[in-house]
Design an enzyme around this catalytic site. Structure first.
Site, PDB file in Angstrom:
ATOM      1  N   ASP A  64     -48.938   3.770  -3.832  1.00 47.14           N
ATOM      2  CA  ASP A  64     -48.670   2.507  -4.508  1.00 47.14           C
ATOM      3  C   ASP A  64     -48.067   2.792  -5.877  1.00 47.14           C
ATOM      4  O   ASP A  64     -48.054   3.932  -6.344  1.00 47.14           O
ATOM      5  CB  ASP A  64     -49.911   1.621  -4.580  1.00 47.14           C
ATOM      6  CG  ASP A  64     -51.021   2.201  -5.429  1.00 47.14           C
ATOM      7  OD1 ASP A  64     -51.004   3.412  -5.704  1.00 47.14           O
ATOM      8  OD2 ASP A  64     -51.919   1.437  -5.815  1.00 47.14           O
ATOM      9  N   TYR A  66     -47.189   3.135  -9.927  1.00 51.02           N
ATOM     10  CA  TYR A  66     -47.955   3.471 -11.122  1.00 51.02           C
ATOM     11  C   TYR A  66     -48.574   2.185 -11.684  1.00 51.02           C
ATOM     12  O   TYR A  66     -47.927   1.133 -11.694  1.00 51.02           O
ATOM     13  CB  TYR A  66     -47.039   4.106 -12.170  1.00 51.02           C
ATOM     14  CG  TYR A  66     -46.412   5.413 -11.744  1.00 51.02           C
ATOM     15  CD1 TYR A  66     -47.193   6.520 -11.425  1.00 51.02           C
ATOM     16  CD2 TYR A  66     -45.028   5.555 -11.676  1.00 51.02           C
ATOM     17  CE1 TYR A  66     -46.611   7.727 -11.052  1.00 51.02           C
ATOM     18  CE2 TYR A  66     -44.432   6.761 -11.311  1.00 51.02           C
ATOM     19  CZ  TYR A  66     -45.236   7.843 -10.995  1.00 51.02           C
ATOM     20  OH  TYR A  66     -44.663   9.029 -10.630  1.00 51.02           O
ATOM     21  N   PHE A  77     -42.501   7.624  -7.287  1.00 53.33           N
ATOM     22  CA  PHE A  77     -42.500   8.766  -8.214  1.00 53.33           C
ATOM     23  C   PHE A  77     -41.656   8.542  -9.471  1.00 53.33           C
ATOM     24  O   PHE A  77     -41.784   9.290 -10.435  1.00 53.33           O
ATOM     25  CB  PHE A  77     -42.069  10.059  -7.513  1.00 53.33           C
ATOM     26  CG  PHE A  77     -43.039  10.519  -6.457  1.00 53.33           C
ATOM     27  CD1 PHE A  77     -44.231  11.130  -6.797  1.00 53.33           C
ATOM     28  CD2 PHE A  77     -42.764  10.317  -5.105  1.00 53.33           C
ATOM     29  CE1 PHE A  77     -45.133  11.540  -5.827  1.00 53.33           C
ATOM     30  CE2 PHE A  77     -43.659  10.725  -4.119  1.00 53.33           C
ATOM     31  CZ  PHE A  77     -44.848  11.336  -4.484  1.00 53.33           C
ATOM     32  N   HIS A 187     -49.686  16.919  -1.147  1.00 53.04           N
ATOM     33  CA  HIS A 187     -49.153  16.036  -2.180  1.00 53.04           C
ATOM     34  C   HIS A 187     -48.905  16.831  -3.463  1.00 53.04           C
ATOM     35  O   HIS A 187     -49.638  17.779  -3.766  1.00 53.04           O
ATOM     36  CB  HIS A 187     -50.150  14.905  -2.445  1.00 53.04           C
ATOM     37  CG  HIS A 187     -49.575  13.758  -3.210  1.00 53.04           C
ATOM     38  ND1 HIS A 187     -49.528  13.737  -4.589  1.00 53.04           N
ATOM     39  CD2 HIS A 187     -49.006  12.601  -2.792  1.00 53.04           C
ATOM     40  CE1 HIS A 187     -48.963  12.611  -4.980  1.00 53.04           C
ATOM     41  NE2 HIS A 187     -48.625  11.907  -3.922  1.00 53.04           N
TER      42      HIS A 187
END
Length: 225
Positions: A64, A66, A77, A187
């Site tokens: 989701d 920031y 990102f 990740h």
């Protein structure tokens, strides 16, 4: 909520008619009216606007947006210019440096990647301020799954970079296709990057695959601002 008006509209148009999307639309509109929600409403579908379906070469999935003020801009990102680079993106830059020898930039604004054909999709498109995962389960996942399936149906060279378990769970949406490459790694967050994200060489593997299939490679270098 902003609208999608490019070639994403055709494969996603049926989603807009489904009961889940009507519920989702009402919830998100109410949330924007009554709470602080990220990204800004005008950037809600920015990933779709910046990378039309016919231009997608690479898919990078986030979770989701920031959830702190000034960060989210509607692409996974990526953060707005002038915002401190988040830890996961710091690690992505480190891997790019080690893999392709790229200079680590002074910003986390990834719009260039989107214009290069990198579809920066979060699987949940909105979030409440200071509350990670607060919009998980309200319907976004069904919508973004439809987007992933639309990319999967493109019969041309496409690379899917699946980082972390939530992204890798989306592999079940993909059908076997020799023109598609699926790359999996932990990740890039500080909690897991050392378990195999560092050294995965996904960026060089991606470009080698694209070039082998007659496509222009991605220019991954983000310039300083």
């Amino acid at each position: 909520m902003s609208a999608i008006d490019n070639d994403w509209l055709e494969p996603l148009s049926e989603e807009f008619k489904k009961p889940y999307y009507r519920r989702l639309y009402n919830i998100v509109n109410q949330e924007y009216r009554t709470r602080q929600i990220f990204p800004p409403a005008q950037d809600l579908f920015k990933a779709f606007h910046m990378t039309p379906l016919h231009e997608v070469k690479v898919v990078i999935l986030g979770q989701d947006p920031y959830h702190e003020p000034g960060q989210a801009e509607g692409m996974s990102f990526s953060v707005q210019p002038g915002v401190e680079i988040p830890p996961s993106l710091v690690n992505i830059y480190k891997e790019l440096h080690d893999d392709l020898g790229l200079k680590i930039p002074n910003n986390g604004h990834l719009e260039k990647w989107a214009k290069e054909g990198v579809f920066l999709l979060n699987t949940v498109l909105t979030v409440r301020a200071h509350q990670a995962f607060s919009h998980r389960g309200i319907g976004w996942e069904e919508f973004t799954d439809a987007a992933i399936r639309a990319v999967d149906q493109e019969d041309r060279p496409i690379v899917f970079m699946l980082w972390g378990r939530p992204a890798q769970e989306k592999e079940k949406l993909l059908t076997p296709n020799p023109l598609h490459l699926v790359l999996k790694a932990p990740h890039p967050s500080p909690l897991s990057a050392y378990r195999g994200f560092f050294g995965c060489h996904h960026f060089s593997k991606c470009n080698a695959f694209l070039e082998a299939h007659g496509e222009k490679p991605i220019d991954w270098q983000i310039e300083d601002i």
